[in-house]
Design an enzyme around this catalytic site. Structure first.
Site, PDB file in Angstrom:
ATOM      1  N   THR A 177       6.997  -2.309  11.198  1.00 16.01           N
ATOM      2  CA  THR A 177       6.490  -0.977  11.554  1.00 16.01           C
ATOM      3  C   THR A 177       4.981  -0.953  11.318  1.00 16.01           C
ATOM      4  O   THR A 177       4.394   0.118  11.230  1.00 16.01           O
ATOM      5  CB  THR A 177       7.148   0.133  10.701  1.00 16.01           C
ATOM      6  OG1 THR A 177       6.902  -0.160   9.325  1.00 16.01           O
ATOM      7  CG2 THR A 177       8.637   0.240  10.948  1.00 16.01           C
ATOM      8  N   GLY A 212       0.859  -1.190   0.000  1.00 18.23           N
ATOM      9  CA  GLY A 212       0.000   0.000   0.000  1.00 18.23           C
ATOM     10  C   GLY A 212       0.885   1.225   0.000  1.00 18.23           C
ATOM     11  O   GLY A 212       2.000   1.218  -0.535  1.00 18.23           O
ATOM     12  N   ARG A 213       0.409   2.269   0.633  1.00 14.69           N
ATOM     13  CA  ARG A 213       1.146   3.536   0.589  1.00 14.69           C
ATOM     14  C   ARG A 213       2.518   3.440   1.238  1.00 14.69           C
ATOM     15  O   ARG A 213       3.501   3.954   0.712  1.00 14.69           O
ATOM     16  CB  ARG A 213       0.295   4.620   1.241  1.00 14.69           C
ATOM     17  CG  ARG A 213      -0.967   4.897   0.418  1.00 14.69           C
ATOM     18  CD  ARG A 213      -1.949   5.730   1.192  1.00 14.69           C
ATOM     19  NE  ARG A 213      -3.177   5.901   0.451  1.00 14.69           N
ATOM     20  CZ  ARG A 213      -4.224   5.091   0.516  1.00 14.69           C
ATOM     21  NH1 ARG A 213      -4.176   4.015   1.293  1.00 14.69           N
ATOM     22  NH2 ARG A 213      -5.304   5.337  -0.181  1.00 14.69           N
ATOM     23  N   ILE A 214       2.592   2.775   2.386  1.00 15.83           N
ATOM     24  CA  ILE A 214       3.889   2.690   3.072  1.00 15.83           C
ATOM     25  C   ILE A 214       4.805   1.681   2.369  1.00 15.83           C
ATOM     26  O   ILE A 214       5.985   1.961   2.136  1.00 15.83           O
ATOM     27  CB  ILE A 214       3.702   2.328   4.564  1.00 15.83           C
ATOM     28  CG1 ILE A 214       2.854   3.406   5.255  1.00 15.83           C
ATOM     29  CG2 ILE A 214       5.056   2.181   5.256  1.00 15.83           C
ATOM     30  CD1 ILE A 214       2.431   3.071   6.678  1.00 15.83           C
ATOM     31  N   GLU A 245       1.646  -2.490  24.077  1.00 17.37           N
ATOM     32  CA  GLU A 245       2.480  -1.285  24.067  1.00 17.37           C
ATOM     33  C   GLU A 245       2.220  -0.439  25.304  1.00 17.37           C
ATOM     34  O   GLU A 245       1.053  -0.157  25.594  1.00 17.37           O
ATOM     35  CB  GLU A 245       2.202  -0.484  22.786  1.00 17.37           C
ATOM     36  CG  GLU A 245       2.615  -1.281  21.542  1.00 17.37           C
ATOM     37  CD  GLU A 245       2.397  -0.547  20.217  1.00 17.37           C
ATOM     38  OE1 GLU A 245       1.862   0.572  20.234  1.00 17.37           O
ATOM     39  OE2 GLU A 245       2.777  -1.106  19.183  1.00 17.37           O
ATOM     40  N   HIS A 274       6.800   2.877  18.829  1.00 18.25           N
ATOM     41  CA  HIS A 274       5.687   3.183  17.906  1.00 18.25           C
ATOM     42  C   HIS A 274       5.763   4.656  17.448  1.00 18.25           C
ATOM     43  O   HIS A 274       4.799   5.417  17.610  1.00 18.25           O
ATOM     44  CB  HIS A 274       4.333   2.888  18.565  1.00 18.25           C
ATOM     45  CG  HIS A 274       3.216   2.698  17.563  1.00 18.25           C
ATOM     46  ND1 HIS A 274       2.173   1.844  17.779  1.00 18.25           N
ATOM     47  CD2 HIS A 274       3.001   3.258  16.339  1.00 18.25           C
ATOM     48  CE1 HIS A 274       1.334   1.900  16.742  1.00 18.25           C
ATOM     49  NE2 HIS A 274       1.823   2.751  15.846  1.00 18.25           N
TER      50      HIS A 274
HETATM   51  P1  NAD Z   1      -2.567   0.946   2.936  1.00 17.40           P
HETATM   52  O1  NAD Z   1      -4.002   0.685   3.191  1.00 17.40           O
HETATM   53  O2  NAD Z   1      -2.163   1.992   1.955  1.00 17.40           O
HETATM   54  O3  NAD Z   1      -1.846  -0.429   2.498  1.00 17.40           O
HETATM   55  C1  NAD Z   1      -2.055  -1.667   3.099  1.00 17.40           C
HETATM   56  C2  NAD Z   1      -1.743  -2.755   2.071  1.00 17.40           C
HETATM   57  O4  NAD Z   1      -1.748  -4.028   2.738  1.00 17.40           O
HETATM   58  C3  NAD Z   1      -2.770  -2.828   0.919  1.00 17.40           C
HETATM   59  O5  NAD Z   1      -2.106  -2.838  -0.331  1.00 17.40           O
HETATM   60  C4  NAD Z   1      -3.474  -4.163   1.184  1.00 17.40           C
HETATM   61  O6  NAD Z   1      -3.930  -4.809  -0.014  1.00 17.40           O
HETATM   62  C5  NAD Z   1      -2.353  -4.955   1.872  1.00 17.40           C
HETATM   63  N1  NAD Z   1      -2.826  -6.152   2.566  1.00 17.40           N
HETATM   64  C6  NAD Z   1      -4.050  -6.380   3.108  1.00 17.40           C
HETATM   65  N2  NAD Z   1      -4.104  -7.630   3.612  1.00 17.40           N
HETATM   66  C7  NAD Z   1      -2.886  -8.188   3.391  1.00 17.40           C
HETATM   67  C8  NAD Z   1      -2.338  -9.474   3.656  1.00 17.40           C
HETATM   68  N3  NAD Z   1      -3.059 -10.427   4.244  1.00 17.40           N
HETATM   69  N4  NAD Z   1      -1.060  -9.705   3.288  1.00 17.40           N
HETATM   70  C9  NAD Z   1      -0.334  -8.753   2.649  1.00 17.40           C
HETATM   71  N5  NAD Z   1      -0.806  -7.535   2.363  1.00 17.40           N
HETATM   72  C10 NAD Z   1      -2.073  -7.248   2.730  1.00 17.40           C
HETATM   73  O7  NAD Z   1      -1.931   1.256   4.363  1.00 17.40           O
HETATM   74  P2  NAD Z   1      -0.528   1.959   4.711  1.00 17.40           P
HETATM   75  O8  NAD Z   1      -0.728   3.414   4.846  1.00 17.40           O
HETATM   76  O9  NAD Z   1       0.515   1.451   3.792  1.00 17.40           O
HETATM   77  O10 NAD Z   1      -0.303   1.380   6.200  1.00 17.40           O
HETATM   78  C11 NAD Z   1      -0.110  -0.005   6.430  1.00 17.40           C
HETATM   79  C12 NAD Z   1      -0.215  -0.290   7.918  1.00 17.40           C
HETATM   80  O11 NAD Z   1       0.896   0.310   8.603  1.00 17.40           O
HETATM   81  C13 NAD Z   1      -1.441   0.341   8.604  1.00 17.40           C
HETATM   82  O12 NAD Z   1      -2.583  -0.486   8.492  1.00 17.40           O
HETATM   83  C14 NAD Z   1      -0.992   0.485  10.037  1.00 17.40           C
HETATM   84  O13 NAD Z   1      -1.366  -0.645  10.784  1.00 17.40           O
HETATM   85  C15 NAD Z   1       0.520   0.550   9.947  1.00 17.40           C
HETATM   86  N6  NAD Z   1       1.031   1.877  10.340  1.00 17.40           N
HETATM   87  C16 NAD Z   1       1.935   1.967  11.344  1.00 17.40           C
HETATM   88  C17 NAD Z   1       2.442   3.209  11.718  1.00 17.40           C
HETATM   89  C18 NAD Z   1       3.456   3.342  12.811  1.00 17.40           C
HETATM   90  O14 NAD Z   1       3.452   4.351  13.495  1.00 17.40           O
HETATM   91  N7  NAD Z   1       4.357   2.405  13.007  1.00 17.40           N
HETATM   92  C19 NAD Z   1       1.989   4.367  11.080  1.00 17.40           C
HETATM   93  C20 NAD Z   1       1.093   4.242  10.021  1.00 17.40           C
HETATM   94  C21 NAD Z   1       0.603   2.996   9.667  1.00 17.40           C
END
Ligand code: NAD
Length: 308
Positions: free
Chosen positions: A233, A153-155, A264, A282
């Site tokens: 992360t 996804g985005r990250i 946490e 975190h």
């Molecule tokens: P996003 O929605 O843009 O991307 C998530 C991706 O994961 C999507 O492409 C989705 O298809 C994929 N996905 C769903 N189920 C899956 C599976 N079973 N196996 C593999 N991939 C799968 O979200 P994002 O902005 O990239 O963020 C991802 C996650 O990071 C968030 O859900 C959040 O839990 C975590 N996050 C953590 C922090 C932090 O402070 N450490 C900050 C922001 C987000």
């Protein structure tokens, strides 16, 4: 009224707060300095009866929502909404929003920071050098190694863009592959097993869902290379921490960089005793830039919903 349980809302800029106050909304802040428990959330919402809730990682369960009879919107100050019971919100007609993309660059930077810190043992080197020692650890290189990204996804894609600069081979696993990423970033989608077997670095970027709970379990840790480094992360619950502890202690894999934990703070976690683990509290989204972006997104989401 707006109840703000998210501790870092508007921390680095008064702009998000101002946008809400200008519209006559009164902000009531969580003053405990930590996320609230379910009981505390219920107490706060019953007492203040807000129309909007700005939430961090605090639990927003069905019971919490039931006491908040005026509540129209739950605005996540971040991306992961696994702490919010979305079906319950839908049943009660409460809108749930998040701030997609607002912290992707921040989290990707930290994921890469952890990756480099693990492979060159930067934290241990710092600690021992301060102690007056001169232990010259031999680390590994990142250049042209294989990176496995779970969740593009985005990250995940922001991490892939950084990996390009290290000429890495990028494998990815995602049930919904992003075909543009394949051509633009040279990501090769594969099944989870192959990704785990072939990657030197594995970075988790999937949301916490029923499907991803303990995605990294004993069997999957055993598939990884002995030299592999796991970076998390995303969410602590994606990893079976007890199995990860054994993997790190017994040398099934080389190291791990963890920003998130199933509990946490991870008080008493045996993972904290290991030198081949680098931990952070975190802070993935904790940059000044991401904080402002998340705050503005939250304020705009609230104003949009309240204006109907
Ligand atoms: P996003 O929605 O843009 O991307 C998530 C991706 O994961 C999507 O492409 C989705 O298809 C994929 N996905 C769903 N189920 C899956 C599976 N079973 N196996 C593999 N991939 C799968 O979200 P994002 O902005 O990239 O963020 C991802 C996650 O990071 C968030 O859900 C959040 O839990 C975590 N996050 C953590 C922090 C932090 O402070 N450490 C900050 C922001 C987000």
């Amino acid at each position: 009224k707006v109840f703000v349980s998210a501790l870092s809302f508007s921390r680095y800029s008064s702009e998000p707060r101002r946008l809400l106050e200008e519209q006559g909304l009164e902000l009531i802040l969580n003053d405990t300095g930590r996320p609230l428990t379910e009981v505390e959330m219920k107490e706060a919402l019953r007492r203040w009866q807000p129309v909007a809730l700005i939430v961090g990682v605090d639990p927003v369960t069905c019971e919490v929502m039931e006491v908040a009879t005026q509540l129209k919107i739950i605005a996540k100050h971040g991306v992961g909404v696994d702490n919010i019971d979305i079906p319950a919100a839908q049943r009660q007609g409460i809108v749930v929003t998040n701030a997609p993309g607002s912290n992707a660059q921040a989290v990707a930077d930290l994921a890469f920071g952890l990756l480099l810190a693990c492979t060159r043992e930067i934290i241990l080197a710092d600690r021992t050098t301060r102690q007056g020692r001169w232990d010259r650890f031999v680390g590994g290189e990142v250049w042209e190694k294989t990176l496995g990204i779970i969740g593009t996804g985005r990250i995940g894609l922001a991490v892939a863009r950084r990996a390009r600069g290290f000429n890495m081979r990028i494998l990815a696993y995602d049930p919904r592959p992003n075909l543009e990423a394949t051509s633009e970033l040279g990501i090769v989608y594969t099944d989870l097993e192959k990704l785990l077997q072939e990657s030197d670095f594995i970075s988790l970027h999937a949301p916490l869902t029923e499907d991803t709970y303990h995605l990294i379990n004993e069997g999957r840790l055993r598939l990884m290379k002995k030299e592999a480094i796991l970076i998390n992360t995303a969410r602590g619950e994606l990893v079976d921490e007890e199995a990860l502890y054994r993997a790190l202690k017994e040398g099934w894999i080389r190291g791990a960089g963890l920003d998130v934990f199933s509990e946490e703070p991870p008080v008493g976690s045996p993972l904290l005793e290991l030198d081949n683990v680098v931990v952070t509290p975190h802070i993935g989204a904790y940059t000044r830039e991401a904080n402002l972006r998340m705050g503005l997104a939250v304020a705009k989401n609230i104003l949009k919903v309240l204006r109907g």
